[in-house]
Scaffold this motif. Structure first.
Motif, PDB file in Angstrom:
ATOM      1  N   ALA A   5       0.833  -1.209   0.000  1.00  0.00           N
ATOM      2  CA  ALA A   5       0.000   0.000   0.000  1.00  0.00           C
ATOM      3  C   ALA A   5       0.866   1.257   0.000  1.00  0.00           C
ATOM      4  O   ALA A   5       0.615   2.197  -0.756  1.00  0.00           O
ATOM      5  CB  ALA A   5      -0.933  -0.006   1.210  1.00  0.00           C
TER       6      ALA A   5
ATOM      7  N   LEU B 162      -8.156   1.912   2.566  1.00  0.00           N
ATOM      8  CA  LEU B 162      -7.689   0.652   3.140  1.00  0.00           C
ATOM      9  C   LEU B 162      -8.883  -0.161   3.622  1.00  0.00           C
ATOM     10  O   LEU B 162      -9.780   0.369   4.275  1.00  0.00           O
ATOM     11  CB  LEU B 162      -6.738   0.920   4.307  1.00  0.00           C
TER      12      LEU B 162
ATOM     13  N   ASP C 268      -7.856  -5.524  -0.152  1.00  0.00           N
ATOM     14  CA  ASP C 268      -6.973  -4.927   0.850  1.00  0.00           C
ATOM     15  C   ASP C 268      -6.908  -3.401   0.772  1.00  0.00           C
ATOM     16  O   ASP C 268      -6.993  -2.726   1.784  1.00  0.00           O
ATOM     17  CB  ASP C 268      -5.565  -5.512   0.742  1.00  0.00           C
ATOM     18  N   PHE C 269      -6.729  -2.866  -0.419  1.00  0.00           N
ATOM     19  CA  PHE C 269      -6.764  -1.413  -0.569  1.00  0.00           C
ATOM     20  C   PHE C 269      -7.058  -1.038  -2.008  1.00  0.00           C
ATOM     21  O   PHE C 269      -6.880  -1.837  -2.920  1.00  0.00           O
ATOM     22  CB  PHE C 269      -5.491  -0.730  -0.062  1.00  0.00           C
TER      23      PHE C 269
END
Length: 89
Positions: free
Chosen positions: A19, A37, A44-45
């Protein structure tokens, strides 16, 4: 810490590194808008751009370097979501 706890921690650390890397790479893009997020709609993001483009990421920690066959298997296992994904995503 148990083995399963160590695995979870390693996975979260890998997700955070991915990320941060993608955030830093795209931060100075003129149309970069946000990073989300653990969004309820995605994985996940997600990086979102003002143009409507999205980069949707599921990060995993692997114990060995990925082979071409590993990558092919991962890509073949992705099921496209019909909503909110455009041709530029």
């Amino acid at each position: 810490m148990s083995k399963s706890g160590q695995t979870n921690y390693h996975g979260v650390a890998s997700q955070a590194k991915a990320a941060i890397l993608l955030f830093l790479i795209n931060f100075y893009e003129a149309d970069f808008y946000s990073i989300t997020l653990e969004d309820t709609e995605w994985e996940d993001f997600t990086l979102t751009f003002q143009s409507g483009k999205k980069i949707i990421v599921e990060a995993k920690a692997w114990q060995k370097p990925l082979s071409l066959n590993d990558v092919i298997n991962i890509l073949q296992g992705i099921e496209p979501k019909k909503s909110n994904i455009g041709s530029e995503d």
